[in-house]
Scaffold this motif. Structure first.
Motif, PDB file in Angstrom:
ATOM      1  N   ALA A  38      51.580 -11.028 -29.909  1.00  0.00           N
ATOM      2  CA  ALA A  38      50.372 -11.018 -29.092  1.00  0.00           C
ATOM      3  C   ALA A  38      50.499 -11.926 -27.878  1.00  0.00           C
ATOM      4  CB  ALA A  38      49.167 -11.438 -29.938  1.00  0.00           C
ATOM      5  N   HIS A  41      52.598  -9.313 -25.564  1.00  0.00           N
ATOM      6  CA  HIS A  41      52.179  -7.913 -25.620  1.00  0.00           C
ATOM      7  C   HIS A  41      50.689  -7.773 -25.861  1.00  0.00           C
ATOM      8  CE1 HIS A  41      56.215  -6.124 -25.561  1.00  0.00           C
ATOM      9  NE2 HIS A  41      56.590  -7.185 -26.244  1.00  0.00           N
ATOM     10  N   GLY A  42      50.036  -8.874 -26.200  1.00  0.00           N
ATOM     11  CA  GLY A  42      48.612  -8.817 -26.497  1.00  0.00           C
ATOM     12  C   GLY A  42      47.733  -9.303 -25.367  1.00  0.00           C
ATOM     13  N   ILE A  43      48.334  -9.517 -24.206  1.00  0.00           N
ATOM     14  CA  ILE A  43      47.562  -9.952 -23.034  1.00  0.00           C
ATOM     15  C   ILE A  43      47.627  -8.816 -22.019  1.00  0.00           C
ATOM     16  CG2 ILE A  43      47.391 -11.628 -21.174  1.00  0.00           C
ATOM     17  CD1 ILE A  43      48.821 -13.613 -23.017  1.00  0.00           C
ATOM     18  N   PRO A  44      46.466  -8.220 -21.699  1.00  0.00           N
ATOM     19  CA  PRO A  44      46.483  -7.062 -20.797  1.00  0.00           C
ATOM     20  C   PRO A  44      47.122  -7.410 -19.460  1.00  0.00           C
ATOM     21  CG  PRO A  44      44.294  -7.380 -21.734  1.00  0.00           C
ATOM     22  CD  PRO A  44      45.101  -8.587 -22.107  1.00  0.00           C
ATOM     23  N   HIS A  55      55.836  -5.333 -16.095  1.00  0.00           N
ATOM     24  CA  HIS A  55      54.875  -5.394 -17.181  1.00  0.00           C
ATOM     25  C   HIS A  55      55.602  -5.328 -18.518  1.00  0.00           C
ATOM     26  CE1 HIS A  55      51.944  -4.197 -14.089  1.00  0.00           C
ATOM     27  NE2 HIS A  55      51.043  -4.709 -14.896  1.00  0.00           N
ATOM     28  N   VAL A  56      55.201  -6.173 -19.475  1.00  0.00           N
ATOM     29  CA  VAL A  56      55.750  -6.013 -20.818  1.00  0.00           C
ATOM     30  C   VAL A  56      55.196  -4.691 -21.368  1.00  0.00           C
ATOM     31  CG1 VAL A  56      55.946  -8.492 -21.187  1.00  0.00           C
ATOM     32  CG2 VAL A  56      53.936  -7.304 -22.020  1.00  0.00           C
ATOM     33  N   PRO A  57      56.024  -3.947 -22.096  1.00  0.00           N
ATOM     34  CA  PRO A  57      55.611  -2.587 -22.462  1.00  0.00           C
ATOM     35  C   PRO A  57      54.461  -2.541 -23.468  1.00  0.00           C
ATOM     36  CG  PRO A  57      57.675  -3.145 -23.530  1.00  0.00           C
ATOM     37  CD  PRO A  57      57.370  -4.262 -22.587  1.00  0.00           C
ATOM     38  N   LYS A  58      53.653  -1.489 -23.357  1.00  0.00           N
ATOM     39  CA  LYS A  58      52.593  -1.215 -24.330  1.00  0.00           C
ATOM     40  C   LYS A  58      53.267  -0.809 -25.639  1.00  0.00           C
ATOM     41  CE  LYS A  58      49.670   0.793 -20.763  1.00  0.00           C
ATOM     42  NZ  LYS A  58      48.972   2.017 -20.330  1.00  0.00           N
ATOM     43  N   GLY A  60      51.118  -0.184 -28.650  1.00  0.00           N
ATOM     44  CA  GLY A  60      50.174   0.607 -29.439  1.00  0.00           C
ATOM     45  C   GLY A  60      50.470   2.094 -29.320  1.00  0.00           C
ATOM     46  N   GLY A  61      50.638   2.772 -30.453  1.00  0.00           N
ATOM     47  CA  GLY A  61      50.879   4.215 -30.424  1.00  0.00           C
ATOM     48  C   GLY A  61      52.319   4.593 -30.166  1.00  0.00           C
ATOM     49  N   TYR A 102      52.163  -1.270 -37.872  1.00  0.00           N
ATOM     50  CA  TYR A 102      50.903  -1.776 -37.315  1.00  0.00           C
ATOM     51  C   TYR A 102      50.679  -1.220 -35.917  1.00  0.00           C
ATOM     52  CZ  TYR A 102      47.614  -5.032 -35.201  1.00  0.00           C
ATOM     53  OH  TYR A 102      46.558  -5.571 -34.524  1.00  0.00           O
ATOM     54  N   TYR A 103      51.705  -1.314 -35.077  1.00  0.00           N
ATOM     55  CA  TYR A 103      51.550  -0.868 -33.700  1.00  0.00           C
ATOM     56  C   TYR A 103      51.605   0.649 -33.581  1.00  0.00           C
ATOM     57  CZ  TYR A 103      51.892  -5.559 -31.748  1.00  0.00           C
ATOM     58  OH  TYR A 103      51.652  -6.863 -31.406  1.00  0.00           O
TER      59      TYR A 103
ATOM     60  N   GLN B  56      53.019   4.697 -20.197  1.00  0.00           N
ATOM     61  CA  GLN B  56      53.681   3.379 -20.196  1.00  0.00           C
ATOM     62  C   GLN B  56      53.641   2.800 -18.787  1.00  0.00           C
ATOM     63  OE1 GLN B  56      54.350   0.522 -21.469  1.00  0.00           O
ATOM     64  NE2 GLN B  56      55.596   1.323 -23.123  1.00  0.00           N
ATOM     65  N   ASP B  59      56.393   0.101 -13.816  1.00  0.00           N
ATOM     66  CA  ASP B  59      57.546  -0.750 -13.496  1.00  0.00           C
ATOM     67  C   ASP B  59      58.464  -0.914 -14.703  1.00  0.00           C
ATOM     68  OD1 ASP B  59      55.619  -3.908 -13.393  1.00  0.00           O
ATOM     69  OD2 ASP B  59      55.764  -2.353 -14.913  1.00  0.00           O
ATOM     70  N   ASP B 103      48.979   8.756 -26.805  1.00  0.00           N
ATOM     71  CA  ASP B 103      48.319   7.752 -27.642  1.00  0.00           C
ATOM     72  C   ASP B 103      48.776   6.338 -27.313  1.00  0.00           C
ATOM     73  OD1 ASP B 103      48.369   9.879 -30.605  1.00  0.00           O
ATOM     74  OD2 ASP B 103      46.921   9.674 -28.974  1.00  0.00           O
ATOM     75  N   HIS B 105      48.992   2.828 -25.963  1.00  0.00           N
ATOM     76  CA  HIS B 105      47.903   1.997 -25.458  1.00  0.00           C
ATOM     77  C   HIS B 105      48.234   0.533 -25.667  1.00  0.00           C
ATOM     78  CE1 HIS B 105      47.140   2.699 -29.769  1.00  0.00           C
ATOM     79  NE2 HIS B 105      46.638   1.483 -29.786  1.00  0.00           N
ATOM     80  N   PHE B 106      47.537  -0.277 -24.911  1.00  0.00           N
ATOM     81  CA  PHE B 106      47.634  -1.713 -25.100  1.00  0.00           C
ATOM     82  C   PHE B 106      47.006  -2.031 -26.466  1.00  0.00           C
ATOM     83  CE2 PHE B 106      47.240  -6.142 -24.404  1.00  0.00           C
ATOM     84  CZ  PHE B 106      46.005  -6.494 -24.895  1.00  0.00           C
ATOM     85  N   GLN B 107      47.669  -2.864 -27.238  1.00  0.00           N
ATOM     86  CA  GLN B 107      47.121  -3.223 -28.556  1.00  0.00           C
ATOM     87  C   GLN B 107      47.438  -4.670 -28.860  1.00  0.00           C
ATOM     88  OE1 GLN B 107      47.960  -0.387 -31.643  1.00  0.00           O
ATOM     89  NE2 GLN B 107      47.786  -1.879 -33.274  1.00  0.00           N
TER      90      GLN B 107
END
Lengths: 108, 108
Positions: A38, A41-44, A55-58, A60-61, A102-103, B56, B59, B103, B105-107
């Protein structure tokens, strides 16, 4: 050599050998591991700073298999990233599967 | 002199817009190069190891392709595909995939 001594020696060597093979850390609770993720990866909109900015990659999903493979590659050094390597080094295979689940979401 | 300057300025602007990545061009390229493993919109991986690309960070996607191309990120399959991409292709693909839905997403 005396049979009992030989047996004891063999058993001791076997124990050492299997300990050496199991080069993973013991699994940690999911919550502890998640708090590591987090942080970045947990900071938008969180971005890396050096040597490149992106950007650090998303997560979730994302495909759980892909996530586990990525973590393993960071742990082994096959994929190069100092922060991720440090984090992945502390994760057992089971930790990685739990995080990926989880992710990635169940059944993806 | 003025006309030459205006022309130069217009060309420079066009050049800048190109470098930023054209999603429509990316869509065409993706259909040719990426769709077989990631789906044409990057949201239908055909194997569990293949990541979702749609949605995603732009960048991050561009960086991944560049790293596959240079070998900084080591993957025999992706290296082959990335080798055929120009920097403009990479920018276009990143622009295309980032704007697609999945799907992902930021999580926290």
């Amino acid at each position: 050599m005396h049979t009992l001594t030989r047996t004891a020696l063999a058993a001791a060597l076997a124990a050492l050998g299997s300990a050496a093979l199991a080069q993973q850390p013991a699994p940690s609770p999911l919550k502890n591991n998640l708090s590591m993720c987090a942080g970045c990866h947990g900071i938008p909109g969180y971005k890396t700073a050096y040597p490149e900015v992106y950007h650090v990659p998303k997560l979730g999903g994302q495909s759980p298999t892909y996530l586990v493979n990525a973590l393993k590659a960071y742990r082994s050094g096959e994929r190069s990233h100092p922060s991720m390597r440090g984090i992945a080094a502390g994760l057992s295979d089971k930790d990685m599967e739990e995080l990926a689940s989880y992710y990635g979401g169940a059944g993806k | 002199m003025n006309r030459a300057l205006v022309t130069l300025f217009a060309l420079a602007l066009a050049g800048a817009a190109q470098a930023a990545g054209n999603a429509e061009a990316g869509k065409t390229k993706a259909a040719q190069v990426c769709a077989a493993c990631h789906g044409p919109e990057g949201n239908k991986p055909t194997a569990p190891e293949n990541p979702v690309l749609a949605g995603q960070h732009q960048d991050y996607l561009a960086k991944a392709l560049k790293d596959y191309k240079t070998g900084k990120r080591n993957n025999a399959i992706m290296k082959g595909f990335a080798a055929s991409l120009s920097n403009q292709d990479i920018a276009d693909l990143a622009a295309w995939f980032t704007s697609q839905k999945s799907d992902l997403h930021f999580q926290r």
